[in-house]
Design a protein around this motif. Structure first.
Motif, PDB file in Angstrom:
ATOM      1  N   ALA A  67       4.110   8.844  -8.920  1.00 15.62           N
ATOM      2  CA  ALA A  67       4.233  10.011  -9.816  1.00 15.62           C
ATOM      3  C   ALA A  67       5.677  10.478  -9.913  1.00 15.62           C
ATOM      4  O   ALA A  67       6.129  10.903 -10.992  1.00 15.62           O
ATOM      5  N   ALA A  68       6.417  10.429  -8.810  1.00 12.08           N
ATOM      6  CA  ALA A  68       7.828  10.849  -8.835  1.00 12.08           C
ATOM      7  C   ALA A  68       8.640   9.946  -9.768  1.00 12.08           C
ATOM      8  O   ALA A  68       9.488  10.428 -10.535  1.00 12.08           O
ATOM      9  N   VAL A  69       8.384   8.642  -9.735  1.00 11.63           N
ATOM     10  CA  VAL A  69       9.082   7.708 -10.624  1.00 11.63           C
ATOM     11  C   VAL A  69       8.644   7.929 -12.072  1.00 11.63           C
ATOM     12  O   VAL A  69       9.468   7.923 -12.993  1.00 11.63           O
ATOM     13  N   TYR A  70       7.360   8.138 -12.276  1.00  7.45           N
ATOM     14  CA  TYR A  70       6.823   8.383 -13.621  1.00  7.45           C
ATOM     15  C   TYR A  70       7.480   9.604 -14.258  1.00  7.45           C
ATOM     16  O   TYR A  70       7.907   9.568 -15.422  1.00  7.45           O
ATOM     17  N   ARG A  73       0.830  -1.213   0.000  1.00 10.86           N
ATOM     18  CA  ARG A  73       0.000   0.000   0.000  1.00 10.86           C
ATOM     19  C   ARG A  73       0.861   1.258   0.000  1.00 10.86           C
ATOM     20  O   ARG A  73       0.494   2.271  -0.609  1.00 10.86           O
ATOM     21  N   VAL A  74       1.987   1.207   0.687  1.00 13.55           N
ATOM     22  CA  VAL A  74       2.891   2.362   0.701  1.00 13.55           C
ATOM     23  C   VAL A  74       3.415   2.632  -0.704  1.00 13.55           C
ATOM     24  O   VAL A  74       3.428   3.774  -1.178  1.00 13.55           O
ATOM     25  N   LEU A  75       3.841   1.577  -1.390  1.00 15.84           N
ATOM     26  CA  LEU A  75       4.396   1.742  -2.738  1.00 15.84           C
ATOM     27  C   LEU A  75       3.333   2.149  -3.753  1.00 15.84           C
ATOM     28  O   LEU A  75       3.666   2.649  -4.831  1.00 15.84           O
ATOM     29  N   ALA A  76       2.066   1.937  -3.419  1.00 13.54           N
ATOM     30  CA  ALA A  76       0.984   2.332  -4.326  1.00 13.54           C
ATOM     31  C   ALA A  76       0.604   3.796  -4.167  1.00 13.54           C
ATOM     32  O   ALA A  76      -0.266   4.291  -4.901  1.00 13.54           O
ATOM     33  N   THR A 131       5.838  -7.215  -7.371  1.00 11.42           N
ATOM     34  CA  THR A 131       6.401  -6.217  -8.289  1.00 11.42           C
ATOM     35  C   THR A 131       5.435  -5.797  -9.393  1.00 11.42           C
ATOM     36  O   THR A 131       5.775  -4.934 -10.199  1.00 11.42           O
ATOM     37  N   ARG A 132       4.263  -6.424  -9.447  1.00  9.85           N
ATOM     38  CA  ARG A 132       3.265  -6.162 -10.486  1.00  9.85           C
ATOM     39  C   ARG A 132       3.683  -6.652 -11.870  1.00  9.85           C
ATOM     40  O   ARG A 132       3.061  -6.274 -12.876  1.00  9.85           O
ATOM     41  N   VAL A 133       4.728  -7.446 -11.949  1.00  5.25           N
ATOM     42  CA  VAL A 133       5.074  -8.069 -13.236  1.00  5.25           C
ATOM     43  C   VAL A 133       3.999  -9.075 -13.607  1.00  5.25           C
ATOM     44  O   VAL A 133       3.614  -9.208 -14.773  1.00  5.25           O
ATOM     45  N   GLY A 134       3.497  -9.793 -12.600  1.00  5.34           N
ATOM     46  CA  GLY A 134       2.411 -10.735 -12.822  1.00  5.34           C
ATOM     47  C   GLY A 134       2.758 -11.812 -13.831  1.00  5.34           C
ATOM     48  O   GLY A 134       3.840 -12.392 -13.813  1.00  5.34           O
ATOM     49  N   GLY A 135       1.860 -12.043 -14.750  1.00  3.09           N
ATOM     50  CA  GLY A 135       2.080 -13.068 -15.771  1.00  3.09           C
ATOM     51  C   GLY A 135       2.816 -12.557 -16.985  1.00  3.09           C
ATOM     52  O   GLY A 135       2.945 -13.266 -17.982  1.00  3.09           O
ATOM     53  N   ALA A 181       5.466   2.878 -14.297  1.00 13.38           N
ATOM     54  CA  ALA A 181       6.310   3.415 -13.234  1.00 13.38           C
ATOM     55  C   ALA A 181       6.242   2.559 -11.974  1.00 13.38           C
ATOM     56  O   ALA A 181       7.252   2.375 -11.285  1.00 13.38           O
ATOM     57  N   GLU A 182       5.061   2.026 -11.644  1.00  9.75           N
ATOM     58  CA  GLU A 182       4.942   1.225 -10.421  1.00  9.75           C
ATOM     59  C   GLU A 182       5.757  -0.060 -10.513  1.00  9.75           C
ATOM     60  O   GLU A 182       6.323  -0.523  -9.510  1.00  9.75           O
ATOM     61  N   VAL A 183       5.876  -0.647 -11.696  1.00 10.68           N
ATOM     62  CA  VAL A 183       6.673  -1.868 -11.871  1.00 10.68           C
ATOM     63  C   VAL A 183       8.157  -1.541 -11.705  1.00 10.68           C
ATOM     64  O   VAL A 183       8.902  -2.273 -11.044  1.00 10.68           O
ATOM     65  N   VAL A 184       8.601  -0.441 -12.303  1.00  6.98           N
ATOM     66  CA  VAL A 184       9.998  -0.019 -12.189  1.00  6.98           C
ATOM     67  C   VAL A 184      10.373   0.191 -10.729  1.00  6.98           C
ATOM     68  O   VAL A 184      11.401  -0.303 -10.240  1.00  6.98           O
ATOM     69  N   LEU A 185       9.536   0.935 -10.005  1.00  3.25           N
ATOM     70  CA  LEU A 185       9.804   1.228  -8.600  1.00  3.25           C
ATOM     71  C   LEU A 185       9.902  -0.047  -7.776  1.00  3.25           C
ATOM     72  O   LEU A 185      10.847  -0.230  -6.992  1.00  3.25           O
ATOM     73  N   ARG A 186       8.973  -0.956  -7.945  1.00  6.06           N
ATOM     74  CA  ARG A 186       8.933  -2.166  -7.128  1.00  6.06           C
ATOM     75  C   ARG A 186      10.111  -3.089  -7.432  1.00  6.06           C
ATOM     76  O   ARG A 186      10.645  -3.731  -6.519  1.00  6.06           O
ATOM     77  N   LEU A 187      10.515  -3.155  -8.679  1.00  7.53           N
ATOM     78  CA  LEU A 187      11.678  -3.990  -9.022  1.00  7.53           C
ATOM     79  C   LEU A 187      12.954  -3.431  -8.390  1.00  7.53           C
ATOM     80  O   LEU A 187      13.769  -4.184  -7.842  1.00  7.53           O
ATOM     81  N   LEU A 188      13.139  -2.109  -8.473  1.00 11.96           N
ATOM     82  CA  LEU A 188      14.341  -1.511  -7.891  1.00 11.96           C
ATOM     83  C   LEU A 188      14.355  -1.662  -6.371  1.00 11.96           C
ATOM     84  O   LEU A 188      15.409  -1.910  -5.774  1.00 11.96           O
ATOM     85  N   VAL A 189      13.200  -1.517  -5.744  1.00 10.11           N
ATOM     86  CA  VAL A 189      13.129  -1.671  -4.288  1.00 10.11           C
ATOM     87  C   VAL A 189      13.394  -3.119  -3.897  1.00 10.11           C
ATOM     88  O   VAL A 189      14.144  -3.389  -2.945  1.00 10.11           O
ATOM     89  N   LEU A 190      12.791  -4.074  -4.617  1.00  9.31           N
ATOM     90  CA  LEU A 190      13.008  -5.492  -4.310  1.00  9.31           C
ATOM     91  C   LEU A 190      14.478  -5.867  -4.458  1.00  9.31           C
ATOM     92  O   LEU A 190      15.011  -6.669  -3.678  1.00  9.31           O
ATOM     93  N   LYS A 191      15.151  -5.275  -5.440  1.00 15.75           N
ATOM     94  CA  LYS A 191      16.581  -5.541  -5.633  1.00 15.75           C
ATOM     95  C   LYS A 191      17.369  -5.228  -4.365  1.00 15.75           C
ATOM     96  O   LYS A 191      18.259  -6.000  -3.963  1.00 15.75           O
TER      97      LYS A 191
END
Length: 487
Positions: free
Chosen positions: A58-61, A49-52, A115-119, A81-91
């Motif tokens: 918007a800052a990443v976008y 929820r925080v990452l959403a 990470t919202r990569v999903g399928g 942008a949300e996928v990019v952010l989550r991947l970098l954070v997970l790294k």
């Protein structure tokens, strides 16, 4: 399934038109979410929820949209942008390389869901590396500040207490010695000149590779330095004199190569090849002054006995690296940059700084209290640090700002009244809480990779520390909110 989404899944998440979020989920995403609902770690639900948060995404976008003028409106769809952010954070949460991140997310359904990569098709390591460069230090600072605000709004951080400490994040260099630094320079310069020769051909100055000669000198110096008994300084100086002579010849050759490119002696008829030549010339112009600085400090140490050369260079690849002594018995010298981490309740890092030059700890206390007040809207009731932050002026200034209890030991004081003050229960309890700084530093180094920076340059150091702090905060915010929600 929407045709745009289908194209994104089949084509991957490369560069192109940027979106804030995924426009439509696929059937596979729903199956993954249902399958992993009970496999997530406790902190993940609230961290999600925080990452959403709209401002964070918007800052990443905005950062991704600045890479190309038409990124918002043209081209095939890139990664949201949300996928990019989550991947970098997970790294940084898992302290992975980009290659390991690609492999882990491809194989792990929980990571795909988080990470919202999903399928969809997992982005490759090189693509994620370009994203990492696009999300600069200023963007990471915005994300961090917004996360602290979310923590404050949800009661995770109240701001009544503050603790602060400094540590060293090492740069990714080998242990610096004069001989190996000269060897690095001689290794890089001929390699660059060889690339120039491959493009421009055998015109002008001919390349003479002296790498083998330098390697032999390095072996001889290392053998003399490791010899048991008294050091034979005459032999050592003789080998260093030969090494410096060879290095000087390589530097002179590199300067001639650079001059001939600028004069058009070494050139290419192909436009792209000529651009490459100009880039190689700039690399020579950047490296030559660094190697010459290494030569000067080597002469000063070996022949003049001067070990305190001003602006000593510790790496030709990371020239801003500092040698920092923190008094550790196991690691007396650390090579990198000093950072500050300041926390409030629930181990949340409220502010962090990466310093270009090592400051005195006592100069950091009052700015840290001001940063705490700016971000949490109040002066802390208790400030706890170690003795390095103490000064009578700091203590008086902190109390003048409204801090009720300044818990900073003064170990050099001979005052009986001061010693009695430091034995009071509130002071001892404050110092016990302060020791949590040591644990936080240990965790971010071990879990989030802040022991050694893997990114290059000063900006790379700031990005590495920023992502490490954001990742640690995300876990702690998630855990604290999970406890709040528990019955």
């Amino acid at each position: 399934m929407n045709c745009c989404v289908q194209g994104r899944i089949e084509g991957g998440w490369g560069g192109g038109m940027i979106e804030m979020r995924r426009a439509q989920l696929s059937f596979g995403d729903g199956l993954i979410a249902e399958e992993v609902s009970d496999l997530r770690e406790d902190w993940m639900e609230h961290a999600d929820r925080v990452l959403a948060d709209e401002e964070i995404v918007a800052a990443v976008y905005d950062a991704l949209a600045k890479r190309h003028p038409k990124s918002r409106s043209r081209g095939r769809f890139g990664a949201p942008a949300e996928v990019v952010l989550r991947l970098l954070v997970l790294k940084h949460i898992r302290n992975l390389s980009y290659a390991a991140l690609e492999r882990e997310v491809r194989a792990n359904l929980v990571y795909r869901d988080f990470t919202r990569v999903g399928g969809g098709k997992m982005p490759d390591a090189k693509t994620m590396g370009r994203w990492g460069l696009a999300i600069g230090p200023q963007v990471l600072r915005q994300i961090h500040d917004q996360m602290v605000k979310i923590a404050h709004d949800n009661g995770v951080v109240a701001g009544r207490r503050m603790r602060v400490d400094t540590t060293v994040v090492e740069t990714n260099i080998h242990h610096p010695t004069d001989s190996t630094l000269l060897g690095d320079g001689v290794r890089v310069l001929p390699r660059t000149m060889k690339k120039i020769t491959d493009i421009a051909g055998a015109v002008g100055t001919k390349l003479r590779d002296r790498s083998r000669s330098v390697k032999l000198r390095l072996f001889e110096i290392a053998r003399i330095a490791r010899t048991k008994g008294p050091l034979n300084r005459d032999r050592l100086q003789q080998r260093y004199r030969r090494l410096l002579n060879t290095t000087s010849r390589v530097v002179g050759q590199a300067k001639r190569f650079s001059k001939e490119i600028s004069q058009g002696v070494k050139r290419s008829t192909d436009v792209l090849q000529q651009i490459a030549l100009e880039g190689l010339r700039k690399e020579l112009d950047r490296m030559v002054p660094l190697v010459r600085r290494v030569m000067r400090q080597t002469r000063a140490r070996i022949f003049d006995g001067d070990t305190h050369v001003e602006d000593k260079i510790l790496s030709v690849f990371e020239p801003s690296t500092e040698v920092i002594r923190k008094g550790k018995a196991g690691k007396p010298n650390e090579f990198g940059k000093m950072i500050k981490l300041q926390e409030a309740e629930n181990q949340i890092i409220v502010d962090y700084e990466v310093y270009t030059r090592r400051p005195n700890n006592s100069d950091l206390l009052i700015p840290s209290i001001a940063a705490h007040q700016a971000k949490l809207g109040r002066v802390p009731r208790l400030v706890a640090t170690d003795a390095g932050f103490y000064s009578a002026r700091n203590e008086a200034a902190a109390k003048a700002m409204g801090v009720k209890r300044v818990c900073i030991p003064n170990r050099s004081s001979k005052s009986i009244e001061r010693k009695r003050e430091q034995k009071k229960r509130w002071f001892r309890n404050g110092q016990k809480w302060r020791t949590g700084c040591e644990g936080r530093i240990s965790v971010v180094k071990r879990r989030n990779g802040l022991d050694r920076c893997r990114y290059k340059g000063d900006e790379g150091m700031q990005r590495w520390v920023g992502l490490g702090v954001i990742s640690d905060n995300l876990i702690n915010i998630g855990r604290a909110m999970s406890k709040q929600a528990a019955p």
